[in-house]
Design an enzyme around this catalytic site. Structure first.
Site: not given
Ligand code: 13P
Length: 266
Positions: A164, A11
């Protein structure tokens, strides 16, 4: 047989110096882990440096996003052409892109087509919100994300799907293994309906959301789950190594059992 895959989604974390330090800490042991594909997804600005470090190793790279156009007046964007020489995978449709950057199923669908056209393997993220889960709408949401996201793409085993559930991302509240495997079974079934059974069986489907070294075995021991997309825990060398090594051990054992079953049935 599908090869297990563990991908680390860093990320918006790590400076270039931190990224190279993290890779150096992990590289030797990552290289020793066989029977599992290892993919690191650092921020764009560290891709080239990390690429130099992993060159010649079995560690692969992925980007975290990309634009669907090859080039043009799109200030601040990165194109598939730019990534094609740098990495093999690209994460597309992550829930954070959907939530904070307005990405729709339609946009994500265009990105998947563009990635495949440029020989990049999309890691296509799907998953439901907490309220959708609680309302029993998980299958409906996932089926919509898949049919719209994959509507223009040619069936391809190069696509990886990451399930997810949004309520499990960064919350420390992972789904349980059986729950995740059941949803992933539904995703595979949906693929067989959208495309065909062969592609559905070939394509890898990962679980993502609060995966750590303490719970990876619960997911990976489910034959339906082919690996994991790891966020927070992929920033810690020992954690990520343990996740990769446990996956290698469990999936190698599963493959041996499967091979034996096939041999016995002949
Ligand atoms: P966490 O592992 O930090 O929950 O993040 C999951 C994720 O979003 C990976 O893409």
């Amino acid at each position: 047989m599908r090869i297990a895959l563990i991908a680390g989604n860093w990320k918006m974390n790590t400076t270039a110096a931190e990224a190279t330090k993290l890779v150096r800490e992990m590289l030797d042991r990552l290289e020793e882990a066989t029977g599992v594909e290892k993919v690191l997804c650092p921020p764009f600005v560290s891709l080239a440096a990390v690429r130099e470090l992993v060159k010649g190793s079995s560690v692969k790279l992925g980007a975290q996003n990309m634009h669907f156009e090859a080039k043009g007046a799109y200030t601040g964007e990165i194109s598939p052409l730019m990534l094609a020489g740098l990495c093999e995978f690209v994460i597309l449709g992550h829930s954070e892109r959907r939530q904070y950057f307005g990405e729709t199923d339609h946009i994500i669908g265009k990105k998947i087509v563009a990635a495949l056209r440029n020989r990049l393997k999309p890691i296509f993220c799907i998953g439901e919100k907490l309220e959708e889960n609680e309302a029993g709408r998980t299958k409906e949401i996932i089926a919509r994300q898949m049919s719209q996201g994959l509507s223009k793409a040619k069936p391809s085993p190069d696509i990886v799907i990451a399930y997810e559930p949004i309520w499990a991302i960064g919350t420390g509240r992972a789904a349980d293994g059986e729950q995740a495997a059941a949803t992933i079974g539904f995703i595979r079934y949906t693929l067989s309906r959208l495309w065909n059974e062969n592609v559905a069986q070939e394509l890898r489907i990962l679980y993502g959301g609060s995966v750590t070294s303490s719970n990876i075995a619960e997911f990976i021991s489910q034959p339906e789950i082919d690996g994991a997309l790891v966020g927070g825990a992929s920033l810690n060398a020992q954690e990520f190594l343990s996740i990769v090594e446990q996956t290698a051990a469990i999936k190698t054992k599963q493959s041996a059992i499967r091979r034996q079953q096939i041999a016995d049935s002949k």
